[in-house]
Design a protein around this motif. Structure first.
Motif, PDB file in Angstrom:
ATOM      1  N   PHE A  73     -35.723  -0.548 -12.411  1.00 23.68           N
ATOM      2  CA  PHE A  73     -34.899  -1.400 -13.264  1.00 23.68           C
ATOM      3  C   PHE A  73     -35.686  -2.639 -13.720  1.00 23.68           C
ATOM      4  O   PHE A  73     -35.751  -2.950 -14.908  1.00 23.68           O
ATOM      5  CB  PHE A  73     -33.640  -1.837 -12.503  1.00 23.68           C
ATOM      6  N   ASP A  74     -36.296  -3.316 -12.779  1.00 22.95           N
ATOM      7  CA  ASP A  74     -37.056  -4.527 -13.131  1.00 22.95           C
ATOM      8  C   ASP A  74     -38.254  -4.202 -14.015  1.00 22.95           C
ATOM      9  O   ASP A  74     -38.632  -4.990 -14.878  1.00 22.95           O
ATOM     10  CB  ASP A  74     -37.524  -5.255 -11.862  1.00 22.95           C
ATOM     11  N   LEU A 101     -36.960  -3.747 -17.398  1.00 21.78           N
ATOM     12  CA  LEU A 101     -36.517  -5.060 -17.890  1.00 21.78           C
ATOM     13  C   LEU A 101     -37.688  -5.891 -18.432  1.00 21.78           C
ATOM     14  O   LEU A 101     -37.513  -6.715 -19.330  1.00 21.78           O
ATOM     15  CB  LEU A 101     -35.797  -5.821 -16.759  1.00 21.78           C
ATOM     16  N   ILE A 137     -36.784 -12.602 -24.459  1.00 18.10           N
ATOM     17  CA  ILE A 137     -35.967 -13.510 -23.663  1.00 18.10           C
ATOM     18  C   ILE A 137     -36.757 -14.666 -23.101  1.00 18.10           C
ATOM     19  O   ILE A 137     -37.982 -14.667 -23.087  1.00 18.10           O
ATOM     20  CB  ILE A 137     -35.295 -12.771 -22.475  1.00 18.10           C
ATOM     21  N   TRP A 146     -36.180 -17.435 -19.669  1.00 15.36           N
ATOM     22  CA  TRP A 146     -36.321 -17.269 -18.231  1.00 15.36           C
ATOM     23  C   TRP A 146     -35.273 -16.330 -17.677  1.00 15.36           C
ATOM     24  O   TRP A 146     -35.523 -15.529 -16.824  1.00 15.36           O
ATOM     25  CB  TRP A 146     -36.214 -18.640 -17.552  1.00 15.36           C
ATOM     26  N   SER A 149     -32.389 -13.289 -17.930  1.00 15.79           N
ATOM     27  CA  SER A 149     -32.068 -12.127 -18.731  1.00 15.79           C
ATOM     28  C   SER A 149     -30.550 -12.099 -18.893  1.00 15.79           C
ATOM     29  O   SER A 149     -29.808 -12.465 -17.996  1.00 15.79           O
ATOM     30  CB  SER A 149     -32.562 -10.859 -18.053  1.00 15.79           C
ATOM     31  N   GLU A 207     -26.724 -10.324 -20.275  1.00 15.88           N
ATOM     32  CA  GLU A 207     -25.958  -9.086 -20.140  1.00 15.88           C
ATOM     33  C   GLU A 207     -26.472  -8.032 -21.117  1.00 15.88           C
ATOM     34  O   GLU A 207     -26.589  -6.862 -20.806  1.00 15.88           O
ATOM     35  CB  GLU A 207     -24.474  -9.403 -20.407  1.00 15.88           C
ATOM     36  N   GLU A 241     -27.710  -4.237 -20.388  1.00 15.22           N
ATOM     37  CA  GLU A 241     -27.138  -3.074 -21.066  1.00 15.22           C
ATOM     38  C   GLU A 241     -28.236  -2.215 -21.683  1.00 15.22           C
ATOM     39  O   GLU A 241     -28.208  -1.001 -21.646  1.00 15.22           O
ATOM     40  CB  GLU A 241     -26.155  -3.524 -22.166  1.00 15.22           C
ATOM     41  N   LEU A 296     -30.057  -0.232 -19.134  1.00 17.39           N
ATOM     42  CA  LEU A 296     -29.228   0.895 -18.703  1.00 17.39           C
ATOM     43  C   LEU A 296     -29.248   2.016 -19.742  1.00 17.39           C
ATOM     44  O   LEU A 296     -29.333   3.191 -19.400  1.00 17.39           O
ATOM     45  CB  LEU A 296     -27.792   0.420 -18.468  1.00 17.39           C
TER      46      LEU A 296
END
Lengths: 266, 365
Positions: free
Chosen positions: A94-95, A98, A105, A107, A109, A111, A115, A118
């Motif tokens: 996941f990270d 991301l 972005i 500092w 992250s 919603e 999303e 995901l």
């Protein structure tokens, strides 16, 4: 034209690696770059993502010179999947995905970033590994994670360096299908350096054959992947069959350099 | 039939996404919990440390003395013991632990090397040489404050030399993590040899003084030292926190980091300079305290993973608790003799580290 590469030259400590490279890439086009080891495929891809800076020539992305773009800006437009990466310290899948949001972005992250991660995990069918450590996955699974990371960058152009090396045949096909689908669905253009001529023939819209830093031939798979070209560039005698309109290459035997040159003179 | 199956798959993927989101939130919650736990640990150990010593004072007394001392100058013996002797030592321990652990975390992160730490990059040996030079050339003999300051300033200046050499080299050779860490190790040996040479020709009293300086201890802590160290930390830590995303991305390799828009060479040098300044600012007051900068980041990574946004505060606080705990032990283990904490951190850190390495199945963690 999405991407234009004009007269690009690159050398490492005065050893020329790329000479007079010109490429045009249309939107939603998949370009396969083939050529023997040391032909300059990876160098070309690195130059396009400005990881290396060519000594001469210009690279235009949407008519803008990439030299004039800020790194973060370029990172929003071009995604790059290197041939090999290693993660030394722990990072969950996941990270890792991301990280692709980094150009977008600050500092924190949001919603929306979550999303998006995901969505990509789902698209590449790697949801079940989301909280696993990247180093625990197999090569094929890792490659999918890296593709997901590049896609969360929301790039217009995707650069891939040997996306199928070290993968078993099922993962090779899965990865190539994913890339092909993305190119079509998301209108992304892709350039991939690839060793497997048959994968290149099957998936690429256009093929660029490189030899000693120069473009040797460019065009559709049928016109580029000919026995004569393969013999000249790779020094391999090959049989090229027709497989549903795409050339299918069966390598037969390596030939010595002498024979290649003589064959051409005749 | 077809309809139901497709809706089932859609709801299936939805719940899967929701599940991952839930897991991810829990994961972040666990990281925050660990940071809080480390913070509480510091307070507990600090409370214990303040009561220990030749002069008996209870925990409640300690806290009321600290509270009162905020508004008036210490007068009674108890107040003086707490405010002028124990508290500076405790605060210095906390600050040094935070600084060294965060510097280690950053150095490991940017150099992608689990062995990187303020010690392996030559900072401690540079400081040791600087201090030894000052002491052996007579600064130790100069009575009072001037001599003390000369040692500190000299230690600080020399501890920055390895970092500048490393950065200087990267102008001629590409700033890869490998060249940087090898250059650091080279500096470590050069300074160690130079220090040995100095000591070989010096008077025995001066050698003893220099040697005592180099074995890291919190015994030299005073309010005068705490001010510059806390200013240093207040300046450096926020900068490093701000850069934590870049360090995360650099963990995926230079090429990936560049493709994600990070100016890898510049970030690496900037972060190295900040982390070195921070460690130099601490080491010049305490001497060589090994292992905190190496072990604390690894221990925290095992618990909360490698995301530097959380790892920086976690290893800072945990490093502080570790150093404070080690110092408390060093003061009590063979009381009334107070051992230098640098000896104890290495003694504790070595076996602990071996245990951690053996326990983990993967190459690193």
């Amino acid at each position: 034209m999405k991407l234009k590469v004009k007269e690009v030259e690159f050398s490492y400590a005065s050893v020329p690696i790329l000479k007079d490279i010109c490429i045009e890439l249309a939107a939603s086009e998949m370009l396969g770059v083939v050529g023997p080891n040391g032909a300059g495929k990876s160098t070309l891809i690195r130059c396009i993502d400005r990881i290396l800076k060519p000594q001469r020539g210009i690279i235009l992305l949407d008519e803008r010179d990439i030299k004039d773009m800020r790194l973060m800006e370029l990172a929003k437009k071009i995604g790059y999947i290197p041939q090999s990466t290693s993660q030394i310290f722990p990072a969950t899948v996941f990270d890792t995905v991301l990280m692709g949001r980094r150009p977008h972005i600050g500092w924190r992250s949001s919603e929306k970033d979550t999303e998006m991660v995901l969505e990509m995990l789902q698209m590449l069918n790697i949801e079940e590994f989301a909280m696993r450590d990247i180093n625990e996955l197999s090569g094929g699974q890792q490659q999918k994670v890296f593709i997901a990371r590049a896609l969360t960058q929301e790039p217009d152009v995707l650069l891939l360096d040997e996306p199928t090396s070290n993968l078993d045949i099922k993962h090779q096909l899965e990865v190539m299908d994913i890339i092909k689908n993305i190119v079509i669905e998301k209108q992304i253009s892709a350039i991939m350096a690839i060793h497997d001529l048959n994968l290149a023939s099957r998936y690429a819209d256009r093929i660029l054959m490189m030899n000693s830093g120069k473009i040797f031939a460019a065009g559709n798979p049928v016109s580029v992947l000919t026995p004569a070209n393969i013999k000249w560039v790779y020094g391999v005698e090959a049989e090229v069959n027709n497989n549903n309109g795409r050339p299918y290459i069966v390598p037969i035997r390596p030939v010595r350099k002498m024979e290649v040159e003589m064959g051409c003179e005749v | 039939m077809k309809m139901t199956s497709s809706t089932e798959t859609i709801s299936g993927t939805r719940t899967k996404s929701a599940e991952i989101k839930e897991q991810y939130k829990k994961f972040i919650g666990r990281k925050i919990l660990f940071i809080l736990f480390s913070l509480i640990l510091i307070f507990i150990i600090a409370g214990i440390a303040a009561t220990l010593g030749s002069y008996p004072i209870t925990v409640t007394e300690v806290y009321s003395i600290i509270w009162q001392g905020l508004f008036q100058n210490p007068e009674t013996t108890k107040e003086i013991v707490v405010w002028n002797l124990r508290l500076p030592r405790i605060i210095m321990g906390i600050l040094a632990g935070i600084g060294l652990a965060i510097a280690g975390t950053m150095m490991q992160g940017i150099l992608r090397n689990p062995l990187a730490s303020p010690f392996t990059l030559g900072i401690a040996s540079g400081a040791g040489f600087g201090a030894a030079l000052a002491i052996l050339l007579g600064a130790g003999i100069i009575a009072g404050e001037t001599g003390k300051y000369l040692i500190i300033v000299n230690a600080f200046a020399f501890s920055l030399i390895p970092t500048f050499v490393i950065i200087g080299l990267t102008r001629y050779k590409r700033a890869t993590p490998e060249t940087m860490i090898l250059a650091g190790i080279a500096m470590l040996y050069i300074f160690s040899a130079a220090t040995t040479l100095l000591m070989y020709f010096a008077e025995s009293e001066a050698v003893k003084a220099a040697y005592f300086w180099m074995v890291g201890s919190l015994g030299k802590a005073s309010w005068d030292a705490i001010l510059p160290v806390s200013i240093m930390l207040a300046g450096c830590v926020p900068l490093l926190l701000w850069k934590s995303w870049d360090v995360n991305v650099m963990g995926a390799g230079d090429e990936t980091a560049k493709s994600l828009g990070v100016n890898v060479e510049r970030s690496r040098i900037l972060i190295l300079v900040i982390a070195s300044l921070m460690s130099a600012g601490i080491v010049c007051f305490t001497g060589t305290i090994g292992f905190i900068g190496l072990v604390a980041p690894h221990m925290c990574r095992m618990v909360i993973g490698g995301d530097n946004r959380f790892l920086i505060p976690a290893s800072g606080f945990f490093g502080a608790a570790l150093l404070l705990g080690a110092d408390t032990l060093a003061r009590t283990i063979i009381a009334p003799v107070i051992l230098p904490v640098g000896v104890l951190t290495s003694f504790m850190g070595g076996p602990l580290f071996l245990y951690l390495i053996m326990r983990k199945r993967r190459e690193f963690w």
